[in-house]
Design a protein around this motif. Structure first.
Motif, PDB file in Angstrom:
ATOM      1  N   VAL A  79      -4.806   9.717 -18.493  1.00 28.52           N
ATOM      2  CA  VAL A  79      -5.539  10.587 -17.563  1.00 28.52           C
ATOM      3  C   VAL A  79      -5.199  10.219 -16.120  1.00 28.52           C
ATOM      4  O   VAL A  79      -4.938  11.094 -15.273  1.00 28.52           O
ATOM      5  CB  VAL A  79      -7.055  10.481 -17.820  1.00 28.52           C
ATOM      6  CG1 VAL A  79      -7.832  11.235 -16.736  1.00 28.52           C
ATOM      7  CG2 VAL A  79      -7.408  11.023 -19.202  1.00 28.52           C
ATOM      8  N   LEU A  80      -5.203   8.923 -15.798  1.00 29.85           N
ATOM      9  CA  LEU A  80      -4.860   8.470 -14.442  1.00 29.85           C
ATOM     10  C   LEU A  80      -3.418   8.842 -14.106  1.00 29.85           C
ATOM     11  O   LEU A  80      -3.125   9.299 -12.995  1.00 29.85           O
ATOM     12  CB  LEU A  80      -5.047   6.958 -14.333  1.00 29.85           C
ATOM     13  CG  LEU A  80      -6.476   6.428 -14.353  1.00 29.85           C
ATOM     14  CD1 LEU A  80      -6.481   4.904 -14.349  1.00 29.85           C
ATOM     15  CD2 LEU A  80      -7.250   6.948 -13.146  1.00 29.85           C
ATOM     16  N   TRP A  81      -2.519   8.658 -15.033  1.00 35.27           N
ATOM     17  CA  TRP A  81      -1.101   8.924 -14.790  1.00 35.27           C
ATOM     18  C   TRP A  81      -0.868  10.388 -14.427  1.00 35.27           C
ATOM     19  O   TRP A  81      -0.226  10.701 -13.418  1.00 35.27           O
ATOM     20  CB  TRP A  81      -0.297   8.547 -16.027  1.00 35.27           C
ATOM     21  CG  TRP A  81       1.167   8.850 -15.933  1.00 35.27           C
ATOM     22  CD1 TRP A  81       1.822   9.931 -16.454  1.00 35.27           C
ATOM     23  CD2 TRP A  81       2.164   8.071 -15.266  1.00 35.27           C
ATOM     24  NE1 TRP A  81       3.169   9.869 -16.158  1.00 35.27           N
ATOM     25  CE2 TRP A  81       3.400   8.742 -15.436  1.00 35.27           C
ATOM     26  CE3 TRP A  81       2.127   6.878 -14.556  1.00 35.27           C
ATOM     27  CZ2 TRP A  81       4.599   8.239 -14.904  1.00 35.27           C
ATOM     28  CZ3 TRP A  81       3.316   6.378 -14.027  1.00 35.27           C
ATOM     29  CH2 TRP A  81       4.526   7.057 -14.210  1.00 35.27           C
ATOM     30  N   PHE A  82      -1.384  11.291 -15.218  1.00 38.89           N
ATOM     31  CA  PHE A  82      -1.151  12.711 -14.959  1.00 38.89           C
ATOM     32  C   PHE A  82      -1.859  13.181 -13.690  1.00 38.89           C
ATOM     33  O   PHE A  82      -1.464  14.191 -13.095  1.00 38.89           O
ATOM     34  CB  PHE A  82      -1.607  13.549 -16.157  1.00 38.89           C
ATOM     35  CG  PHE A  82      -0.698  13.432 -17.356  1.00 38.89           C
ATOM     36  CD1 PHE A  82       0.645  13.792 -17.262  1.00 38.89           C
ATOM     37  CD2 PHE A  82      -1.179  12.972 -18.560  1.00 38.89           C
ATOM     38  CE1 PHE A  82       1.491  13.690 -18.351  1.00 38.89           C
ATOM     39  CE2 PHE A  82      -0.341  12.865 -19.664  1.00 38.89           C
ATOM     40  CZ  PHE A  82       0.999  13.223 -19.560  1.00 38.89           C
ATOM     41  N   SER A  83      -2.894  12.454 -13.256  1.00 35.26           N
ATOM     42  CA  SER A  83      -3.626  12.840 -12.048  1.00 35.26           C
ATOM     43  C   SER A  83      -2.940  12.371 -10.772  1.00 35.26           C
ATOM     44  O   SER A  83      -3.098  12.998  -9.717  1.00 35.26           O
ATOM     45  CB  SER A  83      -5.049  12.255 -12.088  1.00 35.26           C
ATOM     46  OG  SER A  83      -5.742  12.690 -13.234  1.00 35.26           O
TER      47      SER A  83
ATOM     48  N   CYS B 263       0.807  -1.224   0.000  1.00 36.93           N
ATOM     49  CA  CYS B 263       0.000   0.000   0.000  1.00 36.93           C
ATOM     50  C   CYS B 263       0.841   1.276   0.000  1.00 36.93           C
ATOM     51  O   CYS B 263       0.320   2.360   0.276  1.00 36.93           O
ATOM     52  CB  CYS B 263      -0.971   0.030   1.187  1.00 36.93           C
ATOM     53  SG  CYS B 263      -2.105  -1.383   1.230  1.00 36.93           S
ATOM     54  N   SER B 264       2.118   1.164  -0.242  1.00 36.46           N
ATOM     55  CA  SER B 264       2.978   2.342  -0.266  1.00 36.46           C
ATOM     56  C   SER B 264       2.838   3.074  -1.596  1.00 36.46           C
ATOM     57  O   SER B 264       2.357   2.521  -2.587  1.00 36.46           O
ATOM     58  CB  SER B 264       4.441   1.930  -0.062  1.00 36.46           C
ATOM     59  OG  SER B 264       4.871   1.117  -1.147  1.00 36.46           O
ATOM     60  N   VAL B 265       3.287   4.318  -1.622  1.00 34.40           N
ATOM     61  CA  VAL B 265       3.236   5.105  -2.849  1.00 34.40           C
ATOM     62  C   VAL B 265       4.191   4.537  -3.889  1.00 34.40           C
ATOM     63  O   VAL B 265       3.883   4.501  -5.079  1.00 34.40           O
ATOM     64  CB  VAL B 265       3.571   6.580  -2.555  1.00 34.40           C
ATOM     65  CG1 VAL B 265       3.711   7.381  -3.843  1.00 34.40           C
ATOM     66  CG2 VAL B 265       2.481   7.203  -1.683  1.00 34.40           C
ATOM     67  N   ARG B 266       5.354   4.066  -3.440  1.00 36.33           N
ATOM     68  CA  ARG B 266       6.319   3.520  -4.396  1.00 36.33           C
ATOM     69  C   ARG B 266       5.795   2.253  -5.073  1.00 36.33           C
ATOM     70  O   ARG B 266       6.037   2.022  -6.257  1.00 36.33           O
ATOM     71  CB  ARG B 266       7.667   3.262  -3.723  1.00 36.33           C
ATOM     72  CG  ARG B 266       7.655   2.255  -2.561  1.00 36.33           C
ATOM     73  CD  ARG B 266       8.976   2.330  -1.799  1.00 36.33           C
ATOM     74  NE  ARG B 266       9.127   1.294  -0.780  1.00 36.33           N
ATOM     75  CZ  ARG B 266       8.609   1.352   0.437  1.00 36.33           C
ATOM     76  NH1 ARG B 266       7.877   2.403   0.794  1.00 36.33           N
ATOM     77  NH2 ARG B 266       8.801   0.365   1.307  1.00 36.33           N
ATOM     78  N   LEU B 267       5.053   1.431  -4.318  1.00 30.46           N
ATOM     79  CA  LEU B 267       4.452   0.244  -4.936  1.00 30.46           C
ATOM     80  C   LEU B 267       3.308   0.645  -5.861  1.00 30.46           C
ATOM     81  O   LEU B 267       3.144   0.055  -6.940  1.00 30.46           O
ATOM     82  CB  LEU B 267       3.949  -0.706  -3.857  1.00 30.46           C
ATOM     83  CG  LEU B 267       3.302  -2.003  -4.375  1.00 30.46           C
ATOM     84  CD1 LEU B 267       4.287  -2.806  -5.226  1.00 30.46           C
ATOM     85  CD2 LEU B 267       2.786  -2.858  -3.213  1.00 30.46           C
ATOM     86  N   SER B 268       2.522   1.644  -5.460  1.00 30.50           N
ATOM     87  CA  SER B 268       1.447   2.128  -6.330  1.00 30.50           C
ATOM     88  C   SER B 268       2.008   2.662  -7.640  1.00 30.50           C
ATOM     89  O   SER B 268       1.433   2.455  -8.713  1.00 30.50           O
ATOM     90  CB  SER B 268       0.652   3.236  -5.612  1.00 30.50           C
ATOM     91  OG  SER B 268       0.072   2.755  -4.419  1.00 30.50           O
ATOM     92  N   LEU B 269       3.152   3.343  -7.558  1.00 35.09           N
ATOM     93  CA  LEU B 269       3.806   3.840  -8.767  1.00 35.09           C
ATOM     94  C   LEU B 269       4.219   2.673  -9.668  1.00 35.09           C
ATOM     95  O   LEU B 269       4.038   2.723 -10.888  1.00 35.09           O
ATOM     96  CB  LEU B 269       5.023   4.678  -8.384  1.00 35.09           C
ATOM     97  CG  LEU B 269       5.870   5.222  -9.538  1.00 35.09           C
ATOM     98  CD1 LEU B 269       5.047   6.172 -10.408  1.00 35.09           C
ATOM     99  CD2 LEU B 269       7.114   5.922  -8.999  1.00 35.09           C
ATOM    100  N   ALA B 270       4.766   1.616  -9.052  1.00 36.36           N
ATOM    101  CA  ALA B 270       5.174   0.443  -9.834  1.00 36.36           C
ATOM    102  C   ALA B 270       3.982  -0.198 -10.531  1.00 36.36           C
ATOM    103  O   ALA B 270       4.067  -0.602 -11.699  1.00 36.36           O
ATOM    104  CB  ALA B 270       5.876  -0.569  -8.928  1.00 36.36           C
ATOM    105  N   VAL B 271       2.857  -0.293  -9.823  1.00 34.36           N
ATOM    106  CA  VAL B 271       1.661  -0.916 -10.404  1.00 34.36           C
ATOM    107  C   VAL B 271       1.114  -0.063 -11.550  1.00 34.36           C
ATOM    108  O   VAL B 271       0.731  -0.581 -12.606  1.00 34.36           O
ATOM    109  CB  VAL B 271       0.582  -1.133  -9.318  1.00 34.36           C
ATOM    110  CG1 VAL B 271      -0.734  -1.575  -9.940  1.00 34.36           C
ATOM    111  CG2 VAL B 271       1.070  -2.153  -8.304  1.00 34.36           C
ATOM    112  N   LEU B 272       1.089   1.265 -11.349  1.00 32.73           N
ATOM    113  CA  LEU B 272       0.596   2.144 -12.408  1.00 32.73           C
ATOM    114  C   LEU B 272       1.511   2.081 -13.632  1.00 32.73           C
ATOM    115  O   LEU B 272       1.046   2.062 -14.782  1.00 32.73           O
ATOM    116  CB  LEU B 272       0.492   3.578 -11.890  1.00 32.73           C
ATOM    117  CG  LEU B 272      -0.270   4.579 -12.778  1.00 32.73           C
ATOM    118  CD1 LEU B 272      -1.678   4.075 -13.076  1.00 32.73           C
ATOM    119  CD2 LEU B 272      -0.325   5.948 -12.106  1.00 32.73           C
ATOM    120  N   MET B 273       2.823   2.026 -13.403  1.00 32.00           N
ATOM    121  CA  MET B 273       3.755   1.839 -14.511  1.00 32.00           C
ATOM    122  C   MET B 273       3.524   0.495 -15.199  1.00 32.00           C
ATOM    123  O   MET B 273       3.619   0.392 -16.427  1.00 32.00           O
ATOM    124  CB  MET B 273       5.195   1.916 -14.014  1.00 32.00           C
ATOM    125  CG  MET B 273       5.731   3.310 -13.780  1.00 32.00           C
ATOM    126  SD  MET B 273       7.510   3.215 -13.432  1.00 32.00           S
ATOM    127  CE  MET B 273       7.866   4.924 -13.080  1.00 32.00           C
TER     128      MET B 273
END
Length: 508
Positions: A244-248, A34-44
């Protein structure tokens, strides 16, 4: 000495420490879940799933776009020796929907169209990495996906205008997508703590294999139910939604992210240290050019990519012309290798981080082991395809194992740039990916040249060539590869600190 959460870092020189010891040893690590760094990895991960879907859907759609009666040689040609039809096969010829156009492109034209993307992809790797390293990668990654998605939706009109227009469109798509991987590397240089690099970067990067796995069968299904133009409209639309999700949600740096906790921000910033800062306009070009360790990455990536791009662009054609799978089966079976690669790579990421954290091997040895474990078995299974003839089950199994085991390389050569020069990781990936894209241009053209007669014998030449190139690359990297941070990648402060430690160590 650098202070990290009240503790001193190890006193060994930076280049040695980077190769053999983690940057943080005893400090508490914020949970990754649930960390931001993991969320970034998932979005990537989903972003690269989209861009690879936009890249590979053309390979399967090509089967539906081409008038096979016009493009295949006459049945009485003595050089055509393909596998016999499957026992339960009634008609594997693609049944085109009414009103959906087909084109009389020969194998050479198809090869040029399949390789067109990479002509553009070559052009923006280095500029994208340079600008991402200076400004941050989020803007360039987002725009790269968005522009590729918009251009993809123009595929059907371009094909109607002619093959030259379609070639130009595919080149433009490559130009847009070329910035994405260097931008990803530049972002992880600021976001990935050293002890989590393997798993975070593997999760994000393996979106490419998942995208190939998902897009290949989906493309076959859409072609048979809605017609091939729908493939490009649907995939392009999904890419626009992701943008859209990425830039938000995304920020270039943990220091500027609005939703990150203070604990996680401090952990990331302190563990990465000064190397997490963007580089200036000036970069050490000459030392980079003269670095044998950088050339080891370049050569080995080129060799590995020859096999990867050969299968990525031409496997659907092989499944159609040689093994005679129908379009739905073709898409699914062509996708299996990329599912295997995605699963293997993500498992390898956790193993690599465990090995590095426990200091089982030095970082250099770890990267070499993972690279050899990927490239040598992959080449062996590719050669094995040549010796099973028309055994459909074994052919699919060996191709799946070849590409699947290649996923181990994600923790080897494909992560090595951030080891030797974290500050310039995006720029270096732009360089290595530029060279690594050359096989993407040449492999489809060479494959088309070898396989003009659609014979099984000609495809054996394709697999022999790919395996031999892969073997050479693995040996070159095992000799010249390194994961030590290079002196030209250090800041002035880091160089002074390393020199002081060296002098202090020599005096004792």
């Amino acid at each position: 000495m650098l202070q990290i959460n009240g503790h001193c870092t190890n006193s060994r020189p930076l280049d040695e420490r980077e190769d053999s010891e983690p940057l943080i040893e005893n400090d508490p690590i914020p949970p990754q879940c649930c960390s931001v760094r993991l969320s970034l990895a998932v979005l990537m991960f989903f972003g690269f799933s989209v861009v690879y879907a936009l890249r590979v859907n053309f390979s399967v759609a090509m089967v539906a776009m081409v008038n096979t009666t016009a493009s295949k040689p006459a049945p009485n040609s003595s050089v055509v020796h393909t596998c016999p039809p499957l026992p339960d096969e009634v008609n594997t010829t693609f049944q085109q929907l009414d009103g959906v156009p087909q084109y009389p492109w020969d194998l050479e034209t198809q090869g040029w169209l399949l390789g067109a993307f990479f002509f553009g992809y070559l052009c923006t790797q280095i500029p994208g990495g340079y600008l991402s390293g200076h400004y941050g990668g989020s803007l360039f990654l987002g725009l790269g996906v968005l522009s590729t998605a918009v251009l993809t939706m123009l595929t059907a009109p371009a094909a109607q205008l002619g093959s030259y227009w379609l070639f130009a469109l595919r080149v433009l798509e490559g130009i847009g997508e070329g910035v994405t991987f260097p931008a990803m590397m530049a972002m992880w240089a600021r976001w990935a703590p050293p002890l989590e690099r393997s798993r975070l970067m593997t999760i994000s990067g393996q979106g490419s294999n998942f995208g190939a796995f998902f897009a290949l069968p989906l493309t076959g299904y859409i072609c048979q139910t809605l017609g091939w133009p729908a493939v490009f409209y649907i995939c392009g639309g999904v890419g626009c939604l992701w943008a859209v999700l990425w830039f938000s949600l995304v920020s270039d740096d943990p220091r500027t992210h609005r939703r990150i906790s203070e604990e996680e921000r401090n952990y990331i910033v302190n563990s990465i240290g000064p190397q997490g800062q963007g580089h200036s306009w000036s970069v050490p070009i000459i030392p980079m050019i003269l670095s044998i360790h950088l050339w080891a990455i370049i050569i080995s990536q080129m060799c590995f990519n020859w096999s990867y791009y050969t299968l990525l662009t031409s496997l659907p054609t092989y499944m159609d012309n040689i093994l005679h799978f129908d379009l739905k089966s073709n898409g699914f079976l062509s996708a299996l290798p990329y599912l295997a690669a995605c699963l293997v790579a993500n498992a390898s990421g956790f193993v690599a981080d465990f090995v590095i954290a426990r200091r089982v091997f030095s970082l250099t040895v770890t990267r070499k082991i993972f690279t050899l474990a990927a490239m040598l078995p992959s080449a062996a299974f590719l050669l094995a395809v040549n010796y099973v003839g028309c055994n459909h089950t074994l052919v699919v199994t060996f191709l799946t194992l070849s590409t699947g085991l290649g996923g181990i390389a994600s923790c080897g050569i494909y992560m090595n740039q951030i080891d030797i020069a974290p500050r310039y990781a995006g720029f270096l990936l732009g360089i290595t990916n530029t060279f690594g894209t050359i096989p993407g241009v040449l492999a489809p053209i060479v494959t088309g040249y070898f396989t003009e007669d659609h014979s099984l014998e000609s495809w054996r030449k394709v697999f022999w060539l790919a395996a031999g190139i892969s073997l050479f690359g693995s040996l070159f990297y095992s000799i010249f590869g390194s994961a030590k941070m290079q002196p030209w990648a250090m800041t002035e402060e880091e160089r002074e600190e390393a020199e002081q430690k060296r002098i202090r160590s020599a005096s004792t």
